[in-house]
Design an enzyme around this catalytic site. Structure first.
Site, mmCIF file in Angstrom:
data_model
loop_
_atom_site.group_PDB
_atom_site.id
_atom_site.type_symbol
_atom_site.label_atom_id
_atom_site.label_comp_id
_atom_site.label_asym_id
_atom_site.label_seq_id
_atom_site.Cartn_x
_atom_site.Cartn_y
_atom_site.Cartn_z
ATOM 1 N N SER A 1 0.813 -1.322 0.151
ATOM 2 C CA SER A 1 0.108 -0.137 0.087
ATOM 3 C C SER A 1 0.930 1.341 0.047
ATOM 4 C CB SER A 1 -1.158 -0.057 1.203
ATOM 5 O OG SER A 1 -0.126 0.080 2.293
ATOM 6 N N LYS B 1 -6.518 3.850 8.761
ATOM 7 C CA LYS B 1 -5.452 4.729 8.213
ATOM 8 C C LYS B 1 -6.167 6.179 8.333
ATOM 9 C CE LYS B 1 -3.397 1.465 5.140
ATOM 10 N NZ LYS B 1 -3.133 0.890 3.794
#
Length: 818
Positions: free
Chosen positions: A691, A734
């Site tokens: 990611s 996140k």
């Protein structure tokens, strides 16, 4: 040998051959043979009448062959003299031969092969022995004589006369040959002795064979002794047992019989399947025939006790009240709305269907989010007994299925042991840490769990110890795991996964205020008024003294505050009304120095530094990636304890930039003149995953173009070589990290737009979330320069750089030097 024979031995001799089956002739020994094959009888007759009673005796390799070819014979045999050859009434010969010397053979061209009566004649050539110069041979000869004496005493195969004759031989080769026929070994080993020409080595080999025979004889003697002793002991025990029975009967103390009668009555009254009852009664009848003091008696008695202790058909009344269940789940667990809703749906189906058919629930989430306590609440809501089985570190299949009764100390597996503790056959089983089972040479416990967790099979679960079909279909199984990736695929297929996400800061604050503080006050003997603590102080504890997904460490810190408070008020005269106020500035005095520092974003835009978002077991965090460019020869160095996937992402990001070099205004071969170093801070912490792809690309592009990255923007997304941005996981955590660090803009993959439904509204409203599908859009949004300047294909005046392409007058790239 006589002188004439010695002279004959010096030159090759033509002799008839007699193949031997499983017998080896040795020089300077006498041996009796019974010969019945027609070809062998003809060879003996020819030797007596034509060859001065000399014959060549040689062993054949395969004793089953009736007519062996010359290739089926060993290479070395013995030239022998026939002392006597007596014809028997059945046409066979009884022959006494004396071995003269070793010889090898060559076939005669005119010699016929073995037939019904035909036999070949061979040219034999003497093979001379080698006299060994080994200084240890006298000791070996003495040891050999002692070994012969031991064999004579133990095996009784060597007569005293033979032993006396062998004791007079001091020549090593002669001693080995003379004793070889007396050795109890395979004919192949004797052939090895015959073919060994060095007399010292031959004696050592014979000594080794003799030593093995001594060991075998000793073992046989020990075994016979032990068997005899055991038989005597069994007879003694049986005799004493019968006497004891008679005495007890005369005295009226028939306790064993009374006990067996009670066991039989319990088995007949036990609510269990008839097949299992019949098996247990058969075992009880075996018990009647055994001596009470024998080890087998104890094994069978323990087995019957286990059968009686298991709750075969004992079911606890289950009352599924959805309102009560929902209330209990809400009282014990804050948040977790989706998992709680799915659990209520599961219970509703059970209530309507009246059974447990359906998938096994698997609660997956980080440590401390309440997986085990959620299973306990379900048991309380349904009225079932709660049984927890920890599978962490289990590596033996017998932990699940048990050991067979043939092993000493055998016991059932964890499943049946837990049912015995529960006393009912329909408890709630929480199989904790199912992702932490391991595999070794003792088996795979995950494979053993397949039968337990499969509704189609667990009605006939078979434990190795009980060895009877046991019905587990009424057991409510719930499993927990920290990571679904570590669950074996066959097990994963049998379960329905319920994700329990990490707690957000606001949720932790509510849990601490409404659940943890009251519980710790009660455990430490404090009243609610004895300790005052504000929400800001609790939030400071969450941020600076804990770093976790759940609330376990948070509860430990609150417990530490309660202990400090108890010390302060315990000696006060009016401890009931004493109040301790804890402010944020007092926390270091109570809890020690801060364990974690709050994440802070960069306050100014920096070249080569890009902010990414990462997901760990403790939640989301900000992850800065730094890139720098220096003169070199095209090497890319990646540091920061990165995993293979993240290193590959760095290479993919650089390849993407190289593919866009013309649009970015870079020379096509710019990478040949520089070294690029990519570093991710906090180098002691392992990092991995795809990611960070677009963050790496942004950091590299910024360093190569000399354009800073905006300090208030962060991003996450996987990058392909074509510049596509792929979706990521852990979005909720996140975005919380971005909000906590005061980021303004977050770049997310377009395919993650649908996942915003799982993110609280207060987080979404505090961030400017931009969705991107191409890396070019990422660079345009993240770099602190206009998009036209970034993708102009020529260097800007302000950021002119040695890696940029030479500037042309009209902006035309056709004249550029690439």
């Amino acid at each position: 040998m006589e002188r004439a024979e010695i002279l004959m031995a010096e030159s090759p001799l033509e002799l008839p051959v007699l193949p031997l089956r499983e017998v080896v002739m040795f020089p300077r020994t006498f041996m009796t043979f019974h010969v019945g094959r027609p070809a062998s009888v003809s060879a003996i007759s020819s030797a007596v009448s034509e060859y001065g009673r000399l014959i060549f005796l040689i062993a054949q390799k395969d004793s089953a062959l009736e007519r062996p070819a010359l290739d089926d014979l060993y290479s070395i045999g013995v030239v022998s003299r026939i002392q006597t050859a007596e014809r028997q009434s059945d046409g066979t010969y009884r022959m006494l031969c004396e071995g003269l010397y070793r010889a090898e053979f060559q076939p005669l061209d005119s010699a016929p092969p073995f037939g019904d009566r035909a036999f070949p004649r061979l040219i034999t050539k003497r093979v001379y022995e080698i006299q060994s110069q080994d200084p240890e041979l006298p000791a070996v000869i003495e040891a050999f004589h002692e070994a012969l004496s031991d064999v004579s005493r133990q095996a009784k195969r060597i007569t005293p006369e033979q032993l006396s004759a062998l004791a007079l031989i001091e020549e090593p080769g002669l001693l080995a040959d003379a004793s070889a026929p007396l050795l109890k070994t395979d004919y192949r080993h004797k052939q090895d002795l015959l073919e060994l020409l060095d007399d010292g080595q031959r004696l050592r080999l014979a000594y080794n064979i003799l030593g093995g025979e001594l060991v075998s004889a000793s073992l046989e003697k020990d075994i016979r002794s032990k068997v005899r002793a055991q038989m005597e002991q069994n007879q003694k025990e049986y005799y004493l047992s019968e006497q004891l029975k008679a005495i007890n009967h005369e005295l009226g103390h028939d306790d064993i019989q009374v006990e067996h009668a009670e066991l039989e009555e319990k088995l007949k009254r036990k609510n269990m399947p008839e097949e299992s009852r019949a098996h247990a009664l058969r075992e009880l009848h075996k018990l009647d025939q055994m001596a009470p003091g024998s080890s087998e008696y104890i094994v069978v008695r323990n087995y019957i006790d286990w059968i009686l202790d298991l709750p075969w058909n004992e079911l606890k009344n289950i009352d599924i009240d959805l309102a009560k269940a929902g209330k209990l789940l809400d009282e014990g667990h804050y948040g977790l709305e989706k998992p709680k809703q799915r659990i209520l749906e599961y219970l509703a189906v059970q209530k309507l269907s009246g059974g447990l058919r359906g998938p096994i629930l698997c609660l997956v989430g980080p440590p401390g989010v309440g997986k085990t306590s959620l299973a306990r609440s379900i048991a309380e809501a349904t009225g079932r007994e709660f049984v927890r089985i920890s599978l962490g570190g289990v590596r033996d299949e017998a932990e699940i299925r048990g050991h067979r009764r043939t092993y000493i100390g055998a016991l059932p597996g964890k499943i049946l042991m837990a049912l015995k503790r529960a006393k009912y056959n329909n408890p709630l089983f929480c199989l904790d840490e199912i992702d932490k089972m391991t595999v070794d040479f003792r088996g795979d416990p995950a494979s053993a769990l397949l039968e337990v967790l499969d509704p189609e099979q667990n009605s006939t679960f078979n434990d190795h110890y009980i060895d009877l079909d046991y019905d587990l279909s009424q057991v409510f199984f719930i499993t927990t795991a920290n990571s679904a990736q570590n669950i074996p695929a066959p097990l994963y297929d049998r379960m329905e996964i319920l994700e329990l996400p990490s707690y957000l800061e606001g949720e932790k604050l509510r849990i601490a205020r409404e659940f943890l503080l009251p519980r710790q006050w009660k455990q430490h003997g404090l009243l609610p008024g004895n300790m005052e603590i504000s929400d800001d102080t609790l939030l400071e504890i969450i941020r600076s003294w804990t770093h976790e997904s759940g609330v376990r460490n948070l509860e430990r810190q609150i417990a530490a505050l309660c202990r400090k408070t108890a010390i302060r008020i315990v000696d006060q005269p009016d401890s009931v009304h004493a109040v301790t106020r804890i402010e944020s500035g007092d926390l270091e005095e109570y809890l020690g120095v801060r364990k974690y520092h709050n994440e802070e974003r960069e306050t100014r835009s920096l070249t080569g530094v890009a902010a990414g978002l990462a997901y760990t077991g403790a939640g989301g965090c900000l992850l800065y990636i730094e890139s720098t460019v220096m003169p070199g020869n095209g090497k890319l160095q990646v540091t920061g304890k990165l995993g293979d996937v993240m290193k590959e992402s760095a290479h993919a990001a650089l390849s993407y930039i190289r593919s866009r070099s013309s649009r970015l205004g870079l020379r096509q071969d710019f990478y040949k003149d520089v070294d690029i170093h990519v570093h991710v801070p906090e180098g002691s912490v392992p990092k991995d995953g795809p990611s960070a792809g677009i963050t790496l690309a942004t950091s590299l592009a910024s360093a190569l173009l000399g354009i800073p990255v905006k300090s208030d923007i962060c991003m996450t997304g996987e990058l392909t070589l074509r510049g596509r941005v792929l979706p990521i996981g852990g979005l909720r955590e996140k975005l919380l990290a971005a909000q906590r660090t005061s980021m303004k803009t977050v770049l997310l993959p377009e395919d993650n737009r649908k996942d915003l439904a799982d993110v609280p509204e207060e987080i979404i409203s505090s961030l400017d979330i931009r969705f991107v599908s191409e890396a070019d859009c990422v660079l345009a949004l993240a770099l602190a320069a206009p998009e036209k300047e970034i993708f102009s294909g020529e260097p800007s005046e302000a950021l002119l750089h040695s890696l940029r392409m030479p500037r042309t007058l009209g902006g035309d790239l056709s004249g550029a030097v690439l």
